[in-house]
Design a protein around this motif. Sequence first.
Motif, PDB file in Angstrom:
ATOM      1  N   SER A 124       0.836  -1.199   0.000  1.00  0.00           N
ATOM      2  CA  SER A 124       0.000   0.000   0.000  1.00  0.00           C
ATOM      3  C   SER A 124       0.871   1.249   0.000  1.00  0.00           C
ATOM      4  O   SER A 124       0.563   2.237  -0.670  1.00  0.00           O
ATOM      5  N   LEU A 125       1.966   1.197   0.734  1.00  0.00           N
ATOM      6  CA  LEU A 125       2.882   2.329   0.776  1.00  0.00           C
ATOM      7  C   LEU A 125       3.532   2.549  -0.585  1.00  0.00           C
ATOM      8  O   LEU A 125       3.697   3.696  -1.034  1.00  0.00           O
ATOM      9  N   ASP A 126       3.870   1.468  -1.265  1.00  0.00           N
ATOM     10  CA  ASP A 126       4.451   1.570  -2.608  1.00  0.00           C
ATOM     11  C   ASP A 126       3.438   2.164  -3.583  1.00  0.00           C
ATOM     12  O   ASP A 126       3.791   3.002  -4.422  1.00  0.00           O
ATOM     13  N   ARG A 127       2.181   1.729  -3.466  1.00  0.00           N
ATOM     14  CA  ARG A 127       1.146   2.267  -4.356  1.00  0.00           C
ATOM     15  C   ARG A 127       0.946   3.754  -4.121  1.00  0.00           C
ATOM     16  O   ARG A 127       0.752   4.528  -5.063  1.00  0.00           O
ATOM     17  N   LEU A 128       0.988   4.170  -2.839  1.00  0.00           N
ATOM     18  CA  LEU A 128       0.853   5.592  -2.518  1.00  0.00           C
ATOM     19  C   LEU A 128       1.965   6.398  -3.175  1.00  0.00           C
ATOM     20  O   LEU A 128       1.719   7.455  -3.767  1.00  0.00           O
ATOM     21  N   CYS A 129       3.179   5.903  -3.086  1.00  0.00           N
ATOM     22  CA  CYS A 129       4.321   6.617  -3.681  1.00  0.00           C
ATOM     23  C   CYS A 129       4.204   6.660  -5.203  1.00  0.00           C
ATOM     24  O   CYS A 129       4.587   7.660  -5.831  1.00  0.00           O
ATOM     25  N   ASP A 130       3.673   5.599  -5.811  1.00  0.00           N
ATOM     26  CA  ASP A 130       3.439   5.609  -7.261  1.00  0.00           C
ATOM     27  C   ASP A 130       2.450   6.712  -7.634  1.00  0.00           C
ATOM     28  O   ASP A 130       2.623   7.405  -8.657  1.00  0.00           O
ATOM     29  N   ILE A 131       1.401   6.871  -6.815  1.00  0.00           N
ATOM     30  CA  ILE A 131       0.396   7.916  -7.078  1.00  0.00           C
ATOM     31  C   ILE A 131       1.033   9.296  -6.960  1.00  0.00           C
ATOM     32  O   ILE A 131       0.784  10.187  -7.791  1.00  0.00           O
ATOM     33  N   ILE A 132       1.871   9.499  -5.944  1.00  0.00           N
ATOM     34  CA  ILE A 132       2.522  10.798  -5.746  1.00  0.00           C
ATOM     35  C   ILE A 132       3.454  11.112  -6.919  1.00  0.00           C
ATOM     36  O   ILE A 132       3.440  12.225  -7.470  1.00  0.00           O
ATOM     37  N   ARG A 133       4.270  10.117  -7.312  1.00  0.00           N
ATOM     38  CA  ARG A 133       5.174  10.336  -8.448  1.00  0.00           C
ATOM     39  C   ARG A 133       4.391  10.606  -9.738  1.00  0.00           C
ATOM     40  O   ARG A 133       4.772  11.460 -10.548  1.00  0.00           O
ATOM     41  N   GLY A 134       3.281   9.889  -9.916  1.00  0.00           N
ATOM     42  CA  GLY A 134       2.452  10.108 -11.097  1.00  0.00           C
ATOM     43  C   GLY A 134       1.879  11.517 -11.131  1.00  0.00           C
ATOM     44  O   GLY A 134       1.788  12.140 -12.193  1.00  0.00           O
ATOM     45  N   PHE A 135       1.490  12.025  -9.961  1.00  0.00           N
ATOM     46  CA  PHE A 135       0.960  13.393  -9.873  1.00  0.00           C
ATOM     47  C   PHE A 135       2.037  14.409 -10.242  1.00  0.00           C
ATOM     48  O   PHE A 135       1.786  15.351 -11.000  1.00  0.00           O
ATOM     49  N   ILE A 136       3.238  14.221  -9.702  1.00  0.00           N
ATOM     50  CA  ILE A 136       4.350  15.138  -9.991  1.00  0.00           C
ATOM     51  C   ILE A 136       4.693  15.108 -11.478  1.00  0.00           C
ATOM     52  O   ILE A 136       4.836  16.158 -12.122  1.00  0.00           O
ATOM     53  N   ASP A 137       4.807  13.909 -12.044  1.00  0.00           N
ATOM     54  CA  ASP A 137       5.135  13.775 -13.468  1.00  0.00           C
ATOM     55  C   ASP A 137       4.017  14.332 -14.347  1.00  0.00           C
ATOM     56  O   ASP A 137       4.283  14.965 -15.377  1.00  0.00           O
ATOM     57  N   GLY A 138       2.787  14.092 -13.930  1.00  0.00           N
ATOM     58  CA  GLY A 138       1.647  14.532 -14.726  1.00  0.00           C
ATOM     59  C   GLY A 138       1.558  16.041 -14.851  1.00  0.00           C
ATOM     60  O   GLY A 138       0.986  16.557 -15.815  1.00  0.00           O
ATOM     61  N   HIS A 139       2.117  16.753 -13.862  1.00  0.00           N
ATOM     62  CA  HIS A 139       2.102  18.218 -13.914  1.00  0.00           C
ATOM     63  C   HIS A 139       3.461  18.784 -14.313  1.00  0.00           C
ATOM     64  O   HIS A 139       3.722  19.975 -14.123  1.00  0.00           O
ATOM     65  N   LYS A 140       4.317  17.882 -14.842  1.00  0.00           N
ATOM     66  CA  LYS A 140       5.606  18.285 -15.413  1.00  0.00           C
ATOM     67  C   LYS A 140       6.452  19.109 -14.439  1.00  0.00           C
ATOM     68  O   LYS A 140       7.058  20.124 -14.815  1.00  0.00           O
ATOM     69  N   ILE A 141       6.478  18.663 -13.182  1.00  0.00           N
ATOM     70  CA  ILE A 141       7.307  19.314 -12.176  1.00  0.00           C
ATOM     71  C   ILE A 141       8.626  18.551 -12.072  1.00  0.00           C
ATOM     72  O   ILE A 141       8.619  17.347 -11.794  1.00  0.00           O
ATOM     73  N   PRO A 142       9.762  19.201 -12.309  1.00  0.00           N
ATOM     74  CA  PRO A 142      11.047  18.508 -12.188  1.00  0.00           C
ATOM     75  C   PRO A 142      11.231  17.965 -10.769  1.00  0.00           C
ATOM     76  O   PRO A 142      11.005  18.690  -9.791  1.00  0.00           O
ATOM     77  N   HIS A 143      11.625  16.715 -10.649  1.00  0.00           N
ATOM     78  CA  HIS A 143      11.744  16.095  -9.331  1.00  0.00           C
ATOM     79  C   HIS A 143      12.755  16.828  -8.445  1.00  0.00           C
ATOM     80  O   HIS A 143      12.579  16.902  -7.226  1.00  0.00           O
ATOM     81  N   ASP A 144      13.803  17.397  -9.055  1.00  0.00           N
ATOM     82  CA  ASP A 144      14.797  18.103  -8.253  1.00  0.00           C
ATOM     83  C   ASP A 144      14.294  19.464  -7.777  1.00  0.00           C
ATOM     84  O   ASP A 144      14.935  20.125  -6.969  1.00  0.00           O
ATOM     85  N   LYS A 145      13.120  19.872  -8.281  1.00  0.00           N
ATOM     86  CA  LYS A 145      12.514  21.129  -7.839  1.00  0.00           C
ATOM     87  C   LYS A 145      11.468  20.908  -6.741  1.00  0.00           C
ATOM     88  O   LYS A 145      10.912  21.861  -6.213  1.00  0.00           O
ATOM     89  N   VAL A 146      11.162  19.636  -6.435  1.00  0.00           N
ATOM     90  CA  VAL A 146      10.241  19.336  -5.332  1.00  0.00           C
ATOM     91  C   VAL A 146      11.052  19.411  -4.040  1.00  0.00           C
ATOM     92  O   VAL A 146      11.855  18.534  -3.735  1.00  0.00           O
ATOM     93  N   LEU A 147      10.837  20.477  -3.270  1.00  0.00           N
ATOM     94  CA  LEU A 147      11.650  20.723  -2.070  1.00  0.00           C
ATOM     95  C   LEU A 147      11.164  19.906  -0.877  1.00  0.00           C
ATOM     96  O   LEU A 147      11.948  19.636   0.029  1.00  0.00           O
ATOM     97  N   ALA A 148       9.889  19.543  -0.866  1.00  0.00           N
ATOM     98  CA  ALA A 148       9.372  18.718   0.233  1.00  0.00           C
ATOM     99  C   ALA A 148       7.972  18.233  -0.113  1.00  0.00           C
ATOM    100  O   ALA A 148       7.253  18.851  -0.904  1.00  0.00           O
ATOM    101  N   VAL A 149       7.610  17.109   0.495  1.00  0.00           N
ATOM    102  CA  VAL A 149       6.262  16.555   0.372  1.00  0.00           C
ATOM    103  C   VAL A 149       5.662  16.472   1.777  1.00  0.00           C
ATOM    104  O   VAL A 149       6.305  15.970   2.702  1.00  0.00           O
TER     105      VAL A 149
END
Length: 401
Positions: A124-149
């Motif tokens: 379940s934790l892995d699925r949650l992280c997949d959803i978060i990464r999908g959200f970030i990628d879907g809005h074209k936010i560079p991962h190195d620009k995500v300062l915190a979650v």
Amino acid sequence: MVDSFLGQAEEGNKTALLKLQLIGHYIMGGDFSITDLSHEMNLSVPTVTKLVSELIEDGFVHDFGKQGTAGGRRPNIYGLNPYAGYFVGVEIRTDSVVLAVVNFKGQLLADTTVDFLMDNDPHSLDRLCDIIRGFIDGHKIPHDKVLAVGVNISGRVNSQTGYSYSYFFVEEQPLTVLLGERLGCTVYIENDTRAATYGEYMYGDAHSEKTMLYINASWGLGLGMILDGKVFYGKSGFSGEFGHFPLLDNEIICRCGKRGCLETGASGSALHRLFLEKLRSGSVSMLSEKFNKGEEITLKDILDAVLKEDVLAIEILESVGHTLGKAIAGLINMFNPEMIVIGGLLSVAGESLMLPVRTAVNKYSLMLVYKDTQIKLSTLGERAGVIGACLLARSKALGFY
């Protein structure tokens, strides 16, 4: 860059501390001219000019150009650079996860809701992280620009240690570490009610108040507190268990295992229980046919019935609202707050909830204390928590909490 900047401040570097203070003024007060900021910080104009210039070079502050005034020269206005980084908020609910992202300036860029069932299965934790990464990628936010979650979880959460006692309590590693390793960035966790409190404080009607209380009237009952302009956590980070205040003499066993908790008479679960009890005893409602067929009646069904002026639903809500208002009167007598905001699922009932709440508050609170307190419904509604998660992640990443 943020870590380096904070490291200098923690080491007592005076310039770094002043820069951090300046950023705090921008967060709480918005954009400023150099002159106005020097007044706010009680520093000379040359000193503030130097600090702002260095923060512009660091990428934290942006020159928004000249702004019109009533007369005289137009000053340049400076504020946080929206593109310095991004903060993602995640709110875990019973059957879904809500996600949002704000830029460095705190402006909401996007939010969405995804079906998701959280349990203590490691997958379940892995699925949650997949959803978060999908959200970030879907809005074209560079991962190195995500300062915190920032992640909101109901129940008992210690945001300082990073442990959740509701989900994935592993003594060896806090939940923040488990999530951070998977996402590759800094992660903070927060109780959902406290996050919603901060969201309302920063984005809602209470931004100028120093003392504000937020009532999360959902299936359970939570309390968030802004005291002297700061979120109040308590000694162990578990403040706000308003629903488990032993106010009632009803001998009903609460989900916490105790008897007489406020939550058993002033919450969504109380509304649901009392409504079904009335149907079983023969009371009539627009939901009677559904009940007689053996179909499930949800809290949302009851709240929809309230909005459709169902007499029984309104009658039960009035009882719940009166009990809640009596408890709020006690909070007013204790804290003398400038504002109380009522949010959560029950807030959709609007004045059908607020009328009995205000009637009870007027009856049970001390008038000398109550006269200076505003009681309002949430303006952010169900988005308060996820917006608060974003903004708390920003404040924590910058060292304000």
